[in-house]
Design a protein around this motif. Structure first.
Motif, PDB file in Angstrom:
ATOM      1  N   LEU A  40       0.829  -1.205   0.000  1.00 54.30           N
ATOM      2  CA  LEU A  40       0.000   0.000   0.000  1.00 54.30           C
ATOM      3  C   LEU A  40       0.866   1.259   0.000  1.00 54.30           C
ATOM      4  CD1 LEU A  40      -2.747  -1.058   2.576  1.00 54.30           C
ATOM      5  CD2 LEU A  40      -2.920  -1.021   0.083  1.00 54.30           C
ATOM      6  N   ALA A  41       1.950   1.232   0.760  1.00 50.46           N
ATOM      7  CA  ALA A  41       2.847   2.387   0.801  1.00 50.46           C
ATOM      8  C   ALA A  41       3.454   2.655  -0.577  1.00 50.46           C
ATOM      9  CB  ALA A  41       3.947   2.156   1.835  1.00 50.46           C
ATOM     10  N   LEU A  42       3.798   1.582  -1.299  1.00 52.46           N
ATOM     11  CA  LEU A  42       4.383   1.766  -2.625  1.00 52.46           C
ATOM     12  C   LEU A  42       3.378   2.406  -3.574  1.00 52.46           C
ATOM     13  CD1 LEU A  42       6.761   1.246  -4.590  1.00 52.46           C
ATOM     14  CD2 LEU A  42       5.610  -0.881  -5.220  1.00 52.46           C
ATOM     15  N   VAL A  43       2.131   1.951  -3.556  1.00 52.90           N
ATOM     16  CA  VAL A  43       1.107   2.517  -4.446  1.00 52.90           C
ATOM     17  C   VAL A  43       0.940   4.011  -4.181  1.00 52.90           C
ATOM     18  CG1 VAL A  43      -1.345   2.489  -5.045  1.00 52.90           C
ATOM     19  CG2 VAL A  43      -0.124   0.334  -4.730  1.00 52.90           C
ATOM     20  N   VAL A  44       0.817   4.367  -2.912  1.00 56.95           N
ATOM     21  CA  VAL A  44       0.604   5.776  -2.570  1.00 56.95           C
ATOM     22  C   VAL A  44       1.834   6.615  -2.930  1.00 56.95           C
ATOM     23  CG1 VAL A  44       0.193   7.377  -0.672  1.00 56.95           C
ATOM     24  CG2 VAL A  44      -1.042   5.205  -0.750  1.00 56.95           C
ATOM     25  N   ALA A  45       3.024   6.122  -2.583  1.00 56.87           N
ATOM     26  CA  ALA A  45       4.244   6.889  -2.844  1.00 56.87           C
ATOM     27  C   ALA A  45       4.475   7.084  -4.342  1.00 56.87           C
ATOM     28  CB  ALA A  45       5.443   6.184  -2.215  1.00 56.87           C
ATOM     29  N   THR A  46       4.251   6.043  -5.134  1.00 53.54           N
ATOM     30  CA  THR A  46       4.452   6.162  -6.578  1.00 53.54           C
ATOM     31  C   THR A  46       3.433   7.096  -7.200  1.00 53.54           C
ATOM     32  OG1 THR A  46       5.267   3.873  -6.591  1.00 53.54           O
ATOM     33  CG2 THR A  46       4.738   4.860  -8.709  1.00 53.54           C
ATOM     34  N   ALA A  47       2.189   7.049  -6.722  1.00 58.41           N
ATOM     35  CA  ALA A  47       1.168   7.971  -7.227  1.00 58.41           C
ATOM     36  C   ALA A  47       1.535   9.416  -6.909  1.00 58.41           C
ATOM     37  CB  ALA A  47      -0.192   7.619  -6.628  1.00 58.41           C
ATOM     38  N   VAL A  48       2.060   9.647  -5.717  1.00 59.39           N
ATOM     39  CA  VAL A  48       2.474  11.001  -5.348  1.00 59.39           C
ATOM     40  C   VAL A  48       3.628  11.469  -6.231  1.00 59.39           C
ATOM     41  CG1 VAL A  48       3.528  12.380  -3.512  1.00 59.39           C
ATOM     42  CG2 VAL A  48       1.647  10.823  -2.969  1.00 59.39           C
ATOM     43  N   LEU A  49       4.590  10.589  -6.494  1.00 61.74           N
ATOM     44  CA  LEU A  49       5.701  10.941  -7.380  1.00 61.74           C
ATOM     45  C   LEU A  49       5.206  11.339  -8.767  1.00 61.74           C
ATOM     46  CD1 LEU A  49       8.537   8.322  -6.676  1.00 61.74           C
ATOM     47  CD2 LEU A  49       8.626  10.781  -6.313  1.00 61.74           C
ATOM     48  N   GLY A  50       4.276  10.526  -9.303  1.00 60.34           N
ATOM     49  CA  GLY A  50       3.729  10.833 -10.616  1.00 60.34           C
ATOM     50  C   GLY A  50       2.979  12.154 -10.636  1.00 60.34           C
ATOM     51  N   ALA A  51       2.172  12.393  -9.587  1.00 59.79           N
ATOM     52  CA  ALA A  51       1.413  13.651  -9.516  1.00 59.79           C
ATOM     53  C   ALA A  51       2.334  14.857  -9.382  1.00 59.79           C
ATOM     54  CB  ALA A  51       0.437  13.595  -8.350  1.00 59.79           C
ATOM     55  N   ALA A  52       3.496  14.639  -8.765  1.00 57.39           N
ATOM     56  CA  ALA A  52       4.457  15.726  -8.594  1.00 57.39           C
ATOM     57  C   ALA A  52       5.248  16.021  -9.860  1.00 57.39           C
ATOM     58  CB  ALA A  52       5.411  15.400  -7.451  1.00 57.39           C
ATOM     59  N   GLY A  53       5.044  15.204 -10.893  1.00 57.43           N
ATOM     60  CA  GLY A  53       5.704  15.456 -12.169  1.00 57.43           C
ATOM     61  C   GLY A  53       6.984  14.681 -12.400  1.00 57.43           C
ATOM     62  N   PHE A  54       7.285  13.705 -11.525  1.00 56.14           N
ATOM     63  CA  PHE A  54       8.520  12.930 -11.716  1.00 56.14           C
ATOM     64  C   PHE A  54       8.378  12.039 -12.944  1.00 56.14           C
ATOM     65  CE2 PHE A  54      10.911   8.979 -11.107  1.00 56.14           C
ATOM     66  CZ  PHE A  54      12.186   9.487 -10.956  1.00 56.14           C
ATOM     67  N   ARG A  55       9.424  11.962 -13.750  1.00 52.38           N
ATOM     68  CA  ARG A  55       9.428  11.117 -14.940  1.00 52.38           C
ATOM     69  C   ARG A  55      10.732  10.330 -15.015  1.00 52.38           C
ATOM     70  NH1 ARG A  55       5.068  12.161 -14.382  1.00 52.38           N
ATOM     71  NH2 ARG A  55       3.529  13.143 -15.769  1.00 52.38           N
ATOM     72  N   PHE A  56      10.637   9.137 -15.564  1.00 51.37           N
ATOM     73  CA  PHE A  56      11.830   8.325 -15.754  1.00 51.37           C
ATOM     74  C   PHE A  56      12.503   8.758 -17.051  1.00 51.37           C
ATOM     75  CE2 PHE A  56      10.210   5.787 -12.387  1.00 51.37           C
ATOM     76  CZ  PHE A  56      11.287   5.069 -11.899  1.00 51.37           C
ATOM     77  N   THR A  57      13.497   9.606 -16.909  1.00 53.09           N
ATOM     78  CA  THR A  57      14.259  10.057 -18.064  1.00 53.09           C
ATOM     79  C   THR A  57      15.150   8.932 -18.560  1.00 53.09           C
ATOM     80  OG1 THR A  57      16.059  10.869 -16.669  1.00 53.09           O
ATOM     81  CG2 THR A  57      14.257  12.406 -17.168  1.00 53.09           C
ATOM     82  N   THR A  58      15.810   9.184 -19.680  1.00 54.12           N
ATOM     83  CA  THR A  58      16.699   8.164 -20.233  1.00 54.12           C
ATOM     84  C   THR A  58      17.816   7.816 -19.257  1.00 54.12           C
ATOM     85  OG1 THR A  58      16.237   8.957 -22.473  1.00 54.12           O
ATOM     86  CG2 THR A  58      18.192   7.589 -22.168  1.00 54.12           C
ATOM     87  N   GLY A  59      18.403   8.831 -18.618  1.00 56.77           N
ATOM     88  CA  GLY A  59      19.486   8.578 -17.673  1.00 56.77           C
ATOM     89  C   GLY A  59      19.034   7.743 -16.488  1.00 56.77           C
ATOM     90  N   VAL A  60      17.891   8.088 -15.912  1.00 59.62           N
ATOM     91  CA  VAL A  60      17.366   7.320 -14.779  1.00 59.62           C
ATOM     92  C   VAL A  60      17.040   5.895 -15.216  1.00 59.62           C
ATOM     93  CG1 VAL A  60      15.472   7.155 -13.112  1.00 59.62           C
ATOM     94  CG2 VAL A  60      16.487   9.379 -13.641  1.00 59.62           C
ATOM     95  N   SER A  61      16.473   5.743 -16.398  1.00 64.80           N
ATOM     96  CA  SER A  61      16.119   4.413 -16.895  1.00 64.80           C
ATOM     97  C   SER A  61      17.347   3.541 -17.091  1.00 64.80           C
ATOM     98  CB  SER A  61      15.348   4.536 -18.214  1.00 64.80           C
ATOM     99  OG  SER A  61      14.146   5.250 -18.036  1.00 64.80           O
ATOM    100  N   VAL A  62      18.432   4.141 -17.581  1.00 66.56           N
ATOM    101  CA  VAL A  62      19.671   3.382 -17.759  1.00 66.56           C
ATOM    102  C   VAL A  62      20.198   2.889 -16.414  1.00 66.56           C
ATOM    103  CG1 VAL A  62      22.097   3.577 -18.420  1.00 66.56           C
ATOM    104  CG2 VAL A  62      20.318   4.490 -19.925  1.00 66.56           C
ATOM    105  N   VAL A  63      20.182   3.762 -15.406  1.00 63.94           N
ATOM    106  CA  VAL A  63      20.653   3.364 -14.070  1.00 63.94           C
ATOM    107  C   VAL A  63      19.798   2.240 -13.508  1.00 63.94           C
ATOM    108  CG1 VAL A  63      20.963   4.142 -11.694  1.00 63.94           C
ATOM    109  CG2 VAL A  63      21.657   5.617 -13.586  1.00 63.94           C
ATOM    110  N   VAL A  64      18.475   2.379 -13.623  1.00 63.71           N
ATOM    111  CA  VAL A  64      17.565   1.338 -13.128  1.00 63.71           C
ATOM    112  C   VAL A  64      17.821   0.020 -13.846  1.00 63.71           C
ATOM    113  CG1 VAL A  64      15.143   0.626 -13.028  1.00 63.71           C
ATOM    114  CG2 VAL A  64      15.779   2.959 -12.409  1.00 63.71           C
ATOM    115  N   SER A  65      17.975   0.066 -15.152  1.00 62.28           N
ATOM    116  CA  SER A  65      18.217  -1.155 -15.931  1.00 62.28           C
ATOM    117  C   SER A  65      19.505  -1.838 -15.497  1.00 62.28           C
ATOM    118  CB  SER A  65      18.281  -0.823 -17.424  1.00 62.28           C
ATOM    119  OG  SER A  65      17.076  -0.243 -17.869  1.00 62.28           O
ATOM    120  N   LEU A  66      20.566  -1.058 -15.319  1.00 65.81           N
ATOM    121  CA  LEU A  66      21.850  -1.642 -14.934  1.00 65.81           C
ATOM    122  C   LEU A  66      21.785  -2.275 -13.545  1.00 65.81           C
ATOM    123  CD1 LEU A  66      24.345   1.071 -16.266  1.00 65.81           C
ATOM    124  CD2 LEU A  66      23.858  -1.186 -17.240  1.00 65.81           C
ATOM    125  N   VAL A  67      21.105  -1.599 -12.611  1.00 67.09           N
ATOM    126  CA  VAL A  67      20.995  -2.138 -11.252  1.00 67.09           C
ATOM    127  C   VAL A  67      20.235  -3.452 -11.256  1.00 67.09           C
ATOM    128  CG1 VAL A  67      19.931  -1.752  -8.989  1.00 67.09           C
ATOM    129  CG2 VAL A  67      21.200   0.091 -10.091  1.00 67.09           C
TER     130      VAL A  67
END
Length: 424
Positions: A119-146
């Motif tokens: 439940l915490a993940l759903v709420v936190a991710t929704a808040v991030l999205g509403a705040a305008g956070f986006r997975f840019t190419t750089g962030v996506s590359v880091v996530v993929s590598l990890v």
């Protein structure tokens, strides 16, 4: 213009975080319970269905760049009611997928309180999205590598030590098609690159011609390696009962020291996939509102709240295995409609032949109808209820609008007061 290797790699890296989620971390357990070792060849069928559907969405995104994903494509090609069914299937699938991803996060990251963590993940991710956070190419590359690095450690650990003899094996080859359908959610994030949202730069057809097969092929290779590793280390019977297969495989392989790394990867993958799931559902809701199937005055914040509530309810009502089944079934119905609409695209709008859309349509229907009966029944009931609700809302809005128009036409026109003749 020939795409450069950098463009192709960047596009693939952008799509990987939307793919490597609940399927690789938790989906192998229910799949092993159905088919045992047969889940490995089943992955090839899943990858083929995903590849055809990715081709269809890429072609339609190029033909209709400003519409709301599959819902918009179907509305433009097949009509209003098929589009409403498509939207309903997509929203049901996204809600169930959100529950599956969140439950995976809870099982790995907060094993003592998995529901609270989900439940915490759903709420936190929704808040991030509403705040305008986006997975840019750089962030996506880091996530993929990890995530890829941790999965490689899991595979290496699983094959580095002889497994304990298994207490038994589960599954049968007759469940191969059903497992292929169940694992479809593991590949469904390809729309991250095939159907970008408004404001995002679309990827050229020349880039997608290489990036789509590479993304699906790389995902297939990862799932195959991880699946073989955990099956070898745990056996299908133990794997089927595991809430966190990768963690349990490391413990069985005497590599408990790596468990925190798996938790980090599960957390990162969970946020990335859930962000994509909620964003794609938000796009469908926006499309429905713009076309009059939902109230047009709904603001983005209200839509985000609706999605958050739907995700929370899905987490509470559906266990992980059920959520994965419903997500797979509803998503396959969604791609059945999407492939059907791709079949009637003009030749000038195609990068891939019409046969790929036909094959994608057939596979989507076959895999959906082969899923476990409870998931199939829940999906069909939710699809019917969602379509009916959308249609009812649209009818009520149309009736209200017509009533207001009639009242305006029937209201007497105000005549100006008579002029008083001036004195001579």
């Amino acid at each position: 213009m020939t795409p450069t290797p950098r463009e192709i790699v960047t596009t693939v890296a952008l799509g990987l975080p939307a793919v490597l989620g609940a399927g690789v971390f938790a989906g192998l357990a229910p799949a092993a319970g159905l088919a045992g070792w047969w889940l490995l060849p089943a992955l090839a069928v899943t990858a083929l269905a995903a590849l055809c559907s990715a081709f269809s969405t890429a072609d339609q995104s190029r033909a209709y760049p400003d519409v709301g994903g599959g819902y918009g494509y179907v509305r433009a090609q097949l009509g209003v009611w098929p589009a409403r069914m498509t939207a309903s299937a997509h929203l049901v699938g996204r809600a169930a997928m959100a529950a599956a991803v969140a439950s995976m996060f809870g099982a790995y990251v907060v094993p003592d309180q998995p529901v609270a963590g989900a439940l915490a993940l759903v709420v936190a991710t929704a808040v991030l999205g509403a705040a305008g956070f986006r997975f840019t190419t750089g962030v996506s590359v880091v996530v993929s590598l990890v995530v890829l690095a941790v999965l490689a450690l899991v595979v290496a650990s699983s094959f580095s030590i002889a497994p304990v003899p298994s207490a038994g094996e589960t599954g049968a080859p007759g469940e191969l098609v059903g497992v292929a359908g169940l694992m479809f959610t593991a590949f469904a994030g390809f729309e991250r690159i095939t159907a970008p949202h408004r404001g995002e730069r679309p990827h050229p057809p020349g880039v997608l011609k290489f990036a789509i097969p590479i993304l699906v092929g790389l995902s297939f290779a990862v799932y195959l390696a991880v699946g073989a590793g955990v099956l070898r280390q745990l056996g299908s019977a133990r794997l089927a009962l595991s809430p966190a297969p990768l963690r349990d495989a490391l413990v069985a392989a005497d590599a408990s020291a790596l468990v925190p790394l798996v938790q980090v990867a599960a957390a990162v993958a969970g946020v990335a996939v859930l962000h994509f799931v909620l964003a794609s559902a938000h796009r469908t809701l926006t499309g429905l509102a713009e076309d009059g199937d939902l109230p047009t005055r709904l603001k983005p914040g209200v839509l985000s709240l609706v999605l958050t509530v739907a995700g929370v309810l899905a987490v509470v009502l559906m266990p992980l295995a059920t959520a994965l089944g419903v997500a797979a079934c509803a998503t396959l119905f969604y791609y059945a409609f999407t492939n059907a609409s791709a079949r009637v695209l003009l030749q000038n709008d195609r990068t891939w032949p019409m046969r790929t859309a036909c094959l994608g349509l057939g596979l989507s229907v076959l895999l959906a109808m082969s899923l476990p009966v409870p998931a199939l029944l829940i999906s069909i009931a939710a699809l019917g209820a969602g379509t009916g609700l959308i249609g009812l809302t649209a009818s009520l809005r149309a009736s209200l609008k017509e009533s207001r128009t009639e009242k305006r036409e029937e209201s007497p026109r105000r005549t100006p007061p008579a002029r008083t003749p001036g004195r001579s």
